[in-house]
Scaffold this motif. Structure first.
Motif, PDB file in Angstrom:
ATOM      1  N   TYR A 230       0.847  -1.128  -0.017  1.00 24.66           N
ATOM      2  CA  TYR A 230      -0.041  -0.002   0.071  1.00 24.66           C
ATOM      3  C   TYR A 230       0.936   1.175   0.070  1.00 24.66           C
TER       4      TYR A 230
ATOM      5  N   THR B  35       8.157   7.604  13.914  1.00 20.47           N
ATOM      6  CA  THR B  35       7.432   6.465  13.318  1.00 20.47           C
ATOM      7  C   THR B  35       8.350   5.625  12.467  1.00 20.47           C
TER       8      THR B  35
ATOM      9  N   ILE C  22      -5.758   2.773  10.454  1.00 15.32           N
ATOM     10  CA  ILE C  22      -5.710   3.800   9.481  1.00 15.32           C
ATOM     11  C   ILE C  22      -6.504   3.271   8.332  1.00 15.32           C
TER      12      ILE C  22
ATOM     13  N   TYR D  44      -7.002   2.919   4.341  1.00 15.03           N
ATOM     14  CA  TYR D  44      -6.041   2.968   3.233  1.00 15.03           C
ATOM     15  C   TYR D  44      -6.419   4.210   2.337  1.00 15.03           C
TER      16      TYR D  44
ATOM     17  N   LEU E  80      -2.214   6.856  -1.788  1.00 12.03           N
ATOM     18  CA  LEU E  80      -0.860   7.303  -1.557  1.00 12.03           C
ATOM     19  C   LEU E  80       0.535   6.367  -2.175  1.00 12.03           C
ATOM     20  N   ASP E  81      -0.011   5.218  -2.600  1.00 11.72           N
ATOM     21  CA  ASP E  81       0.877   4.359  -2.831  1.00 11.72           C
ATOM     22  C   ASP E  81       1.588   4.434  -4.041  1.00 11.72           C
TER      23      ASP E  81
HETATM   24  N1  SAM Z   1       8.700   3.435   7.710  1.00 10.18           N
HETATM   25  C1  SAM Z   1       7.854   3.754   8.930  1.00 10.18           C
HETATM   26  C2  SAM Z   1       6.751   2.916   9.047  1.00 10.18           C
HETATM   27  O1  SAM Z   1       6.688   1.987   8.458  1.00 10.18           O
HETATM   28  O2  SAM Z   1       6.069   3.127  10.018  1.00 10.18           O
HETATM   29  C3  SAM Z   1       7.510   5.428   8.549  1.00 10.18           C
HETATM   30  C4  SAM Z   1       6.931   5.641   7.296  1.00 10.18           C
HETATM   31  S1  SAM Z   1       5.503   5.095   6.797  1.00 10.18           S
HETATM   32  C5  SAM Z   1       5.151   5.967   5.215  1.00 10.18           C
HETATM   33  C6  SAM Z   1       4.410   5.808   8.086  1.00 10.18           C
HETATM   34  C7  SAM Z   1       3.005   5.493   8.034  1.00 10.18           C
HETATM   35  O3  SAM Z   1       2.345   5.545   6.916  1.00 10.18           O
HETATM   36  C8  SAM Z   1       2.992   3.870   8.487  1.00 10.18           C
HETATM   37  O4  SAM Z   1       2.212   3.591   9.532  1.00 10.18           O
HETATM   38  C9  SAM Z   1       2.501   3.217   7.128  1.00 10.18           C
HETATM   39  O5  SAM Z   1       1.703   2.199   7.523  1.00 10.18           O
HETATM   40  C10 SAM Z   1       1.590   4.397   6.791  1.00 10.18           C
HETATM   41  N2  SAM Z   1       0.917   4.335   5.303  1.00 10.18           N
HETATM   42  C11 SAM Z   1       1.760   4.298   4.141  1.00 10.18           C
HETATM   43  N3  SAM Z   1       1.082   4.196   3.108  1.00 10.18           N
HETATM   44  C12 SAM Z   1      -0.216   4.255   3.307  1.00 10.18           C
HETATM   45  C13 SAM Z   1      -1.394   4.625   2.844  1.00 10.18           C
HETATM   46  N4  SAM Z   1      -1.435   4.250   1.411  1.00 10.18           N
HETATM   47  N5  SAM Z   1      -2.702   4.695   3.311  1.00 10.18           N
HETATM   48  C14 SAM Z   1      -2.601   4.657   4.641  1.00 10.18           C
HETATM   49  N6  SAM Z   1      -1.449   4.619   5.330  1.00 10.18           N
HETATM   50  C15 SAM Z   1      -0.110   4.485   4.779  1.00 10.18           C
END
Ligand code: SAM
Length: 330
Positions: free
Chosen positions: A28, A97, A189, A191, A194-195
């Motif tokens: 995602y 995070t 959270i 979805y 933003l993938d």
């Molecule tokens: N690498 C770290 C991690 O895994 O927590 C920090 C960065 S990550 C981008 C931060 C949060 O964004 C994570 O909890 C991840 O699950 C969430 N995330 C990433 N892509 C997402 C999406 N398409 N929709 C919702 N949450 C998303």
């Protein structure tokens, strides 16, 4: 005067992405591996981040969250935390995070440097499924990270979980049980589109309401606060008094932009005023052009005034964000 946008929202929270790199390949977020990475010389140094943070804090930022990519891929994060700690008491909260993979190695140093809180992501409690979702067979490492966070005095430990239809929505109640058993603040959270693979589909979104109902049917929940303030989640405690907390973050089905207090700084020094912004503001070039502190302040204030009133995920003409989550910093 604190930073205020044109819609009368006060900006108190800054999320700083330390890197656009990640060692996970969550479907995602970063399913096809990293897109071309930002050039190394475009990434802000820790000195630059510390200087800009000091300016942001002087403008009313109270909370800083370090994120990414995977922030712990960057070397010496505790040193940055130590620099940020000098911004207290105006800065009240420094959070991180992480996917947890490397967290235990750094937990003690991060705590000693002044990190207040850690959020660890976990999207399945089943080893094979975890590997399918993240591309890495690392569930045990994430469990170890949670134990390590507690052992090093990060209390409470927060968990992020992105719930996706057909992938892990059948685990929602198991996650709630996990939160009770381990006394965790578990954040579910929705979805978001933003993938980096642009595979997001609306029918994959599990609405926050549905998550709430699934948990509440097994473990009755009580709302902690009637108002959410600028927080992203509705928070619930377990009605039977069990430890742990449930938070539901529903940006898609229950937009909360009206109370947004956040801005973001990408690893390469761009200010983003919304997760879904289609443009960015190049603070790095302003900084590196030799701008005075006053000019930097003026730039930041001007950018904040352009903060979008809301996101447009649910509008037919929705245009995806200019960059994806791994770049922006979640
Ligand atoms: N690498 C770290 C991690 O895994 O927590 C920090 C960065 S990550 C981008 C931060 C949060 O964004 C994570 O909890 C991840 O699950 C969430 N995330 C990433 N892509 C997402 C999406 N398409 N929709 C919702 N949450 C998303």
């Amino acid at each position: 005067m604190p930073l205020r946008d044109a819609h009368n929202r006060t900006i108190r929270d800054l999320r700083i992405s330390l890197t656009d790199r990640c060692n996970f390949r969550c479907f995602y977020c970063l399913p096809n591996g990293e897109p071309p990475l930002a050039r190394k010389d475009t990434i802000l140094s820790f000195e630059e981040i510390a200087y800009l943070s000091e300016i942001f804090v002087s403008l009313g930022i109270e909370k800083i969250r370090l994120t990414g990519g995977e922030p712990l891929i960057r070397k010496d994060v505790p040193k940055l935390v130590e620099q940020l700690s000098k911004l207290r008491p105006q800065l009240t909260d420094i959070a991180l995070t992480t996917n947890g993979f490397d967290f235990p190695r750094h937990a003690w140093a991060l705590k000693s440097a002044g990190l207040d809180r850690v959020t660890i992501s976990i999207d399945s409690l089943d080893r094979d499924r975890f590997a399918e979702i993240t591309g890495v067979d690392a569930l045990e490492k994430v469990y170890t990270a949670i134990v390590s966070a507690k052992a090093n005095g990060f209390e409470p430990v927060k968990i992020n979980s992105v719930v996706v239809r057909g992938r892990n929505d059948d685990e929602v109640v198991d996650f709630a049980r996990f939160a009770r058993e381990r006394d965790l603040k578990f954040r579910f959270i929705e979805y978001m589109p933003l993938d980096s693979g642009h595979g997001w589909q609306r029918d994959q979104v599990v609405a926050g309401r549905e998550i709430y109902e699934a948990i509440n049917a097994v473990y009755p929940l009580e709302l902690i606060d009637e108002t959410r303030g600028s927080e992203t989640s509705w928070k619930y405690k377990f009605a039977d008094g069990a430890p742990g907390e449930i938070g539901i973050i529903a940006p898609v089905t229950e937009m909360f932009c009206g109370a947004c207090s956040r801005i973001r700084l990408t690893a390469d020094g761009q200010i983003r005023t919304c997760l879904f912004s289609t443009n960015e503001h190049n603070l790095r070039d302003v900084l590196r052009s030799g701008a005075t502190r006053e000019e930097i302040v003026e730039f930041i204030e001007g950018v904040v005034l352009k903060k979008e009133p809301r996101h447009y995920i649910n509008d037919p003409a929705f245009v995806p964000a200019s960059r994806t989550m791994s770049f922006i910093g979640g």
